[in-house]
Design a protein around this motif. Structure first.
Motif, PDB file in Angstrom:
ATOM      1  N   ALA A 163       1.066  15.995   1.161  1.00  0.00           N
ATOM      2  CA  ALA A 163       0.906  15.295  -0.116  1.00  0.00           C
ATOM      3  C   ALA A 163       1.046  13.791   0.065  1.00  0.00           C
ATOM      4  O   ALA A 163       0.249  13.005  -0.481  1.00  0.00           O
ATOM      5  CB  ALA A 163       1.944  15.807  -1.114  1.00  0.00           C
ATOM      6  N   SER A 164       2.035  13.373   0.839  1.00  0.00           N
ATOM      7  CA  SER A 164       2.233  11.949   1.073  1.00  0.00           C
ATOM      8  C   SER A 164       1.065  11.357   1.854  1.00  0.00           C
ATOM      9  O   SER A 164       0.624  10.227   1.586  1.00  0.00           O
ATOM     10  CB  SER A 164       3.546  11.722   1.828  1.00  0.00           C
ATOM     11  N   PHE A 165       0.542  12.107   2.822  1.00  0.00           N
ATOM     12  CA  PHE A 165      -0.590  11.635   3.627  1.00  0.00           C
ATOM     13  C   PHE A 165      -1.820  11.426   2.746  1.00  0.00           C
ATOM     14  O   PHE A 165      -2.469  10.371   2.803  1.00  0.00           O
ATOM     15  CB  PHE A 165      -0.889  12.650   4.734  1.00  0.00           C
ATOM     16  N   VAL A 166      -2.158  12.415   1.923  1.00  0.00           N
ATOM     17  CA  VAL A 166      -3.360  12.332   1.093  1.00  0.00           C
ATOM     18  C   VAL A 166      -3.241  11.214   0.059  1.00  0.00           C
ATOM     19  O   VAL A 166      -4.160  10.398  -0.123  1.00  0.00           O
ATOM     20  CB  VAL A 166      -3.625  13.686   0.402  1.00  0.00           C
ATOM     21  N   LEU A 167      -2.093  11.131  -0.612  1.00  0.00           N
ATOM     22  CA  LEU A 167      -1.937  10.145  -1.679  1.00  0.00           C
ATOM     23  C   LEU A 167      -1.815   8.725  -1.137  1.00  0.00           C
ATOM     24  O   LEU A 167      -2.286   7.772  -1.767  1.00  0.00           O
ATOM     25  CB  LEU A 167      -0.723  10.508  -2.530  1.00  0.00           C
ATOM     26  N   SER A 168      -1.195   8.564   0.023  1.00  0.00           N
ATOM     27  CA  SER A 168      -1.138   7.237   0.631  1.00  0.00           C
ATOM     28  C   SER A 168      -2.531   6.779   1.050  1.00  0.00           C
ATOM     29  O   SER A 168      -2.879   5.603   0.902  1.00  0.00           O
ATOM     30  CB  SER A 168      -0.197   7.238   1.832  1.00  0.00           C
ATOM     31  N   PHE A 169      -3.351   7.715   1.563  1.00  0.00           N
ATOM     32  CA  PHE A 169      -4.712   7.338   1.938  1.00  0.00           C
ATOM     33  C   PHE A 169      -5.540   6.976   0.703  1.00  0.00           C
ATOM     34  O   PHE A 169      -6.358   6.037   0.749  1.00  0.00           O
ATOM     35  CB  PHE A 169      -5.393   8.468   2.708  1.00  0.00           C
ATOM     36  N   LEU A 170      -5.374   7.719  -0.383  1.00  0.00           N
ATOM     37  CA  LEU A 170      -6.125   7.408  -1.601  1.00  0.00           C
ATOM     38  C   LEU A 170      -5.824   6.000  -2.094  1.00  0.00           C
ATOM     39  O   LEU A 170      -6.740   5.257  -2.494  1.00  0.00           O
ATOM     40  CB  LEU A 170      -5.794   8.430  -2.694  1.00  0.00           C
ATOM     41  N   TYR A 171      -4.554   5.618  -2.036  1.00  0.00           N
ATOM     42  CA  TYR A 171      -4.204   4.265  -2.483  1.00  0.00           C
ATOM     43  C   TYR A 171      -4.685   3.223  -1.475  1.00  0.00           C
ATOM     44  O   TYR A 171      -5.150   2.147  -1.857  1.00  0.00           O
ATOM     45  CB  TYR A 171      -2.701   4.161  -2.689  1.00  0.00           C
ATOM     46  N   LEU A 172      -4.591   3.544  -0.187  1.00  0.00           N
ATOM     47  CA  LEU A 172      -5.091   2.617   0.828  1.00  0.00           C
ATOM     48  C   LEU A 172      -6.601   2.443   0.707  1.00  0.00           C
ATOM     49  O   LEU A 172      -7.122   1.339   0.904  1.00  0.00           O
ATOM     50  CB  LEU A 172      -4.721   3.132   2.225  1.00  0.00           C
ATOM     51  N   PHE A 173      -7.297   3.525   0.372  1.00  0.00           N
ATOM     52  CA  PHE A 173      -8.738   3.437   0.158  1.00  0.00           C
ATOM     53  C   PHE A 173      -9.045   2.565  -1.055  1.00  0.00           C
ATOM     54  O   PHE A 173     -10.030   1.805  -1.068  1.00  0.00           O
ATOM     55  CB  PHE A 173      -9.323   4.843  -0.043  1.00  0.00           C
ATOM     56  N   ARG A 174      -8.212   2.658  -2.072  1.00  0.00           N
ATOM     57  CA  ARG A 174      -8.380   1.809  -3.254  1.00  0.00           C
ATOM     58  C   ARG A 174      -8.232   0.336  -2.882  1.00  0.00           C
ATOM     59  O   ARG A 174      -8.973  -0.520  -3.372  1.00  0.00           O
ATOM     60  CB  ARG A 174      -7.351   2.194  -4.310  1.00  0.00           C
ATOM     61  N   LEU A 175      -7.315   0.048  -1.998  1.00  0.00           N
ATOM     62  CA  LEU A 175      -7.054  -1.335  -1.617  1.00  0.00           C
ATOM     63  C   LEU A 175      -8.022  -1.849  -0.566  1.00  0.00           C
ATOM     64  O   LEU A 175      -8.413  -3.013  -0.583  1.00  0.00           O
ATOM     65  CB  LEU A 175      -5.618  -1.472  -1.094  1.00  0.00           C
ATOM     66  N   GLY A 176      -8.383  -0.969   0.387  1.00  0.00           N
ATOM     67  CA  GLY A 176      -9.170  -1.430   1.531  1.00  0.00           C
ATOM     68  C   GLY A 176     -10.612  -0.975   1.568  1.00  0.00           C
ATOM     69  O   GLY A 176     -11.394  -1.496   2.365  1.00  0.00           O
ATOM     70  N   GLY A 177     -10.987   0.007   0.760  1.00  0.00           N
ATOM     71  CA  GLY A 177     -12.363   0.464   0.737  1.00  0.00           C
ATOM     72  C   GLY A 177     -12.770   1.170   2.025  1.00  0.00           C
ATOM     73  O   GLY A 177     -12.037   2.002   2.557  1.00  0.00           O
ATOM     74  N   ARG A 178     -13.951   0.845   2.532  1.00  0.00           N
ATOM     75  CA  ARG A 178     -14.490   1.515   3.710  1.00  0.00           C
ATOM     76  C   ARG A 178     -13.636   1.288   4.953  1.00  0.00           C
ATOM     77  O   ARG A 178     -13.623   2.112   5.859  1.00  0.00           O
ATOM     78  CB  ARG A 178     -15.922   1.039   3.973  1.00  0.00           C
ATOM     79  N   GLU A 179     -12.955   0.179   5.009  1.00  0.00           N
ATOM     80  CA  GLU A 179     -12.090  -0.089   6.159  1.00  0.00           C
ATOM     81  C   GLU A 179     -10.996   0.959   6.262  1.00  0.00           C
ATOM     82  O   GLU A 179     -10.596   1.343   7.356  1.00  0.00           O
ATOM     83  CB  GLU A 179     -11.464  -1.486   6.018  1.00  0.00           C
ATOM     84  N   ALA A 180     -10.511   1.443   5.121  1.00  0.00           N
ATOM     85  CA  ALA A 180      -9.486   2.488   5.138  1.00  0.00           C
ATOM     86  C   ALA A 180     -10.042   3.795   5.699  1.00  0.00           C
ATOM     87  O   ALA A 180      -9.351   4.512   6.430  1.00  0.00           O
ATOM     88  CB  ALA A 180      -8.952   2.710   3.719  1.00  0.00           C
ATOM     89  N   VAL A 181     -11.288   4.113   5.363  1.00  0.00           N
ATOM     90  CA  VAL A 181     -11.913   5.318   5.911  1.00  0.00           C
ATOM     91  C   VAL A 181     -12.076   5.199   7.417  1.00  0.00           C
ATOM     92  O   VAL A 181     -11.838   6.155   8.169  1.00  0.00           O
ATOM     93  CB  VAL A 181     -13.279   5.569   5.243  1.00  0.00           C
ATOM     94  N   SER A 182     -12.469   4.020   7.875  1.00  0.00           N
ATOM     95  CA  SER A 182     -12.600   3.795   9.316  1.00  0.00           C
ATOM     96  C   SER A 182     -11.264   3.963  10.024  1.00  0.00           C
ATOM     97  O   SER A 182     -11.179   4.589  11.089  1.00  0.00           O
ATOM     98  CB  SER A 182     -13.167   2.393   9.563  1.00  0.00           C
TER      99      SER A 182
END
Length: 285
Positions: free
Chosen positions: A34-53
């Motif tokens: 849960a922490s992994f998924v939700l932290s990534f969702l917020y990081l994706f919100r902040l960083g966009g495609r760079e977070a996916v990379s």
């Protein structure tokens, strides 16, 4: 635009402190995932495609590496996955390693979000009033690595522009020498500026442009109460997960898990509701 970062620094700092501490307290696959998924969702919100990379280049490989390492070197368990060269490898080691890997990646992502939401200015505003030396020290530490990397990039670009970029150890040492010289010169200039402004001489008034709003007064107590409830539940053994003699969850508590999910999802939910509100307002124009 990130709506959550607009809250008072005390709210943002309390959130990140709470979610990171709880991620480290609850060592079990459900909380780690849960922490992994939700932290990534917020990081994706902040960083966009760079977070996916970063997810595929660093975070997922890190989790897989920790899980594999733990599987290969931990010899405790009862559920055998396979046998290789006469040695047994257990499911408990794989699950525990995967849990640690997800937990480590989640904490790193939460810290990455923290660095974008809580810059040195906000940290100094939060702690500068009663601990100015600590606030200054932490702010300088957080800025040191980014500034160092930025300066190193500028030196490399300058060498390329002058036509002096040569591969090899000699060029690396020359660039490192320039980087150290610039860093030392910058630190001397900072010290002189602080001395000229009278830092450390007597008592000074501290300027803070951040003010509590109604939403901050509501959200901060809720954050602290939810953190206290989840920490107390952990102290009483809620959601204990055992990895030694079989995989077992004791004192399973769905409200505790849902409470942690609500806490960790707070930034994403805040931004989502703000996006919905903005789209509804645009439709009325």
């Amino acid at each position: 635009m990130d709506r959550f970062s607009k809250f008072h620094p005390a709210v943002c700092f309390s959130f990140f402190a709470a979610v990171i501490v709880l991620t480290l307290l609850y060592i079990n696959p459900a909380f780690a995932a849960a922490s992994f998924v939700l932290s990534f969702l917020y990081l994706f919100r902040l960083g966009g495609r760079e977070a996916v990379s970063q997810l595929f280049k660093f975070y997922l490989p890190l989790s897989a590496a920790v899980a594999l390492f733990n599987t290969l070197f931990v010899r405790h368990g009862t559920q055998v996955l396979f046998t290789l060269f006469g040695r047994e490898f257990y499911a408990e080691g794989l699950v525990y390693g995967a849990c640690l890997g997800l937990m480590l990646a989640a904490v790193i992502m939460w810290f990455s979000c923290y660095m974008q939401v809580m810059p040195s200015e906000k940290f100094a505003a939060l702690f500068g009033g009663f601990a100015p030396n600590l606030a200054l020290l932490v702010s300088m530490v957080f800025r040191f690595i980014p500034n160092l990397l930025k300066t190193a990039g500028e030196i490399k670009e300058a060498q390329i522009g002058l036509g002096n970029e040569v591969k090899g150890l000699k060029n690396t040492l020359s660039r490192f020498s320039a980087l150290v010289s610039i860093s030392l010169e910058s630190s001397i200039e900072t010290a002189d500026a602080m001395h000229a402004k009278g830092f450390g001489r007597g008592r000074h008034r501290f300027y803070n442009r951040y003010r509590f709003r109604r939403a901050d007064y509501v959200l901060l107590p809720l954050l602290l109460l939810l953190f206290a409830a989840l920490a107390a539940a952990k102290a009483f053994g809620a959601f204990d997960f055992f990895f030694t003699d079989g995989l077992e969850i004791k004192n399973f508590s769905l409200p505790v898990l849902l409470g942690f999910i609500c806490l960790a999802a707070l930034p994403s939910v805040t931004d989502f509701t703000e996006d919905v509100k903005w789209k509804l307002l645009k439709q009325k124009i």
